[in-house]
Design an enzyme around this catalytic site. Structure first.
Site: not given
Ligand SMILES: Cc1cc2nc3c(=O)[nH]c(=O)nc-3n(C[C@H](O)[C@H](O)[C@H](O)COP(=O)(O)O)c2cc1C
Length: 361
Positions: A117, A121, A192, A194-195, A234, A263, A285
């Site tokens: 993904n 956010f 994350s 993705n930021t 995290k 993460n 996963g």
């Protein structure tokens, strides 16, 4: 009753997997939001396994939690409480609403029980998030059945994409102020992928400055409210031993109460050659399990036996949950496993951990 969630999910999964992953996700959350606190919740409800453990001064009713990011806007807390989770973490929330990255931005890799993904956010912002949290009824109706302690609620906070990384601390403090009164614990998400630049907050000086400011604000909030809310940080799986050691020392120096590891990963070796393996974003996963367990073991070695570690990454079975505890985690969380295995995994994992703790007691 026990078989109901798994058999129903067995029917629902091919239907859901027929949709684009993000669309399937939204359909599921809409369904949960509509049916929670109604008789229809029996489609996914399961009795909560009773296996209390105290960590960071909090009594966790059992050792299995929902990982952040599945319910970013905190719409379905009561539905997840009904599934038998001992704790549920919602968010990541940012101060302002933001759309996230362009779609498509979520991909299934079913051959490896994995997802990629790059949502970024996407969320409705702090005010909408808090309104949803306040609507949740699990603290009133017990969540785990009459007379039982309610499950715990973690609120996971981050920064807006538009906020420059040098001002990230402002966003975390704004979120901390907002969520403080409503959280059993607060998670500072600095991992994350993705930021842009978020993960640079894990490095020495940036982490020191961020956690210093957050610890100071927590102290003020605790004094004002008379309640000291535990703070968890995290972190990513893509860290070497030296980086893990520095993070461990920094967490302890600033009085953080726990660490959530891990993460999603940027690594792709475990999925090389598969469809979607080349998509940008975080891989979750089964393929993240090994790296997650390695980071947990390194954290445990660095932090000593009593510092709370929440283990997450690649739990698809009861055996995977037990392996996380064996690596050094105190409790675990799941996300991708819930997509591939359905809500039956919650009870299965919680029961296995109960048996494991009894046999080692
Ligand atoms: C689609 C998706 C969105 C996620 N969003 C967040 C998030 O907003 N905040 C966060 O801390 N973790 C987020 N995560 C990471 C998970 O909480 C978890 O740490 C990671 O997926 C590894 O666990 P798993 O293998 O059980 O999925 C997200 C994961 C996925 C798959």
């Amino acid at each position: 009753m026990l078989l109901l969630p798994s058999s129903l999910y067995g029917l629902a999964r091919p239907f859901l997997f027929g949709f684009d992953p993000e669309h399937a996700h939204e359909l599921t959350l809409d369904g949960l939001a509509r049916t929670q606190n109604t008789p229809l919740a029996c489609a996914y409800a399961a009795p909560r396994v009773d296996d209390p453990i105290t960590l960071a001064g909090l009594e966790f009713p059992n050792r299995v939690g929902l990982a952040a990011g599945l319910d970013k806007n905190a719409r379905c807390i009561d539905a997840f409480a009904a599934m038998g989770f001992g704790f549920v973490e919602v968010g990541t929330v940012t101060p302002k609403a933001q759309p996230g990255n362009p779609k498509p931005r979520m991909f299934r890799l079913p051959q490896r029980d994995a997802l990629i993904n790059r949502l970024g956010f996407n969320n409705e912002g702090l005010d909408a998030f808090l309104a949803n949290v306040q609507k949740a009824r699990f603290r009133k109706n017990g969540g785990g059945g009459a007379g039982k302690k309610p499950m715990l609620l973690g609120l996971n906070i981050g920064k807006n994409a538009a906020t420059p990384i040098e001002r990230a601390v402002d966003d975390y403090l704004a979120c901390l102020d907002g969520v403080y009164a409503h959280a059993d614990y607060v998670t500072i998400n600095i991992s994350s992928p993705n930021t842009a630049n978020l993960r640079t907050l894990q490095s020495d000086e940036a982490l020191d400055a961020l956690l210093g400011a957050i610890a100071e604000r927590r102290q003020a909030l605790a004094q004002r409210s008379g309640r000291r809310v535990p703070l968890f940080v995290k972190i990513a799986p893509d860290l070497d031993q030296a980086q893990v050691d520095v993070i461990a020392a920094t967490l302890q120096r600033h009085g953080m109460d726990g660490v959530i590891a891990t993460n999603t990963t940027l690594a792709r070796d475990a999925v090389a050659g598969l469809p979607h393996a080349g998509e940008a974003g975080g891989l979750s996963g089964a393929p993240v399990r090994e790296a997650s367990n390695r980071v947990i073991a390194q954290l445990r070695a660095a932090l000593g036996p009593s510092f709370p570690i929440i283990g997450v990454g690649g739990i698809l079975s009861a055996a995977d949950a037990k392996a996380k505890i064996a690596a050094g985690a105190d409790v675990v969380q799941i996300y991708t496993g819930l997509i591939y295995r359905g809500p039956a995994l919650v009870r299965e994992a919680a029961q296995a951990l109960l048996q494991q703790s009894r046999s080692t007691a």
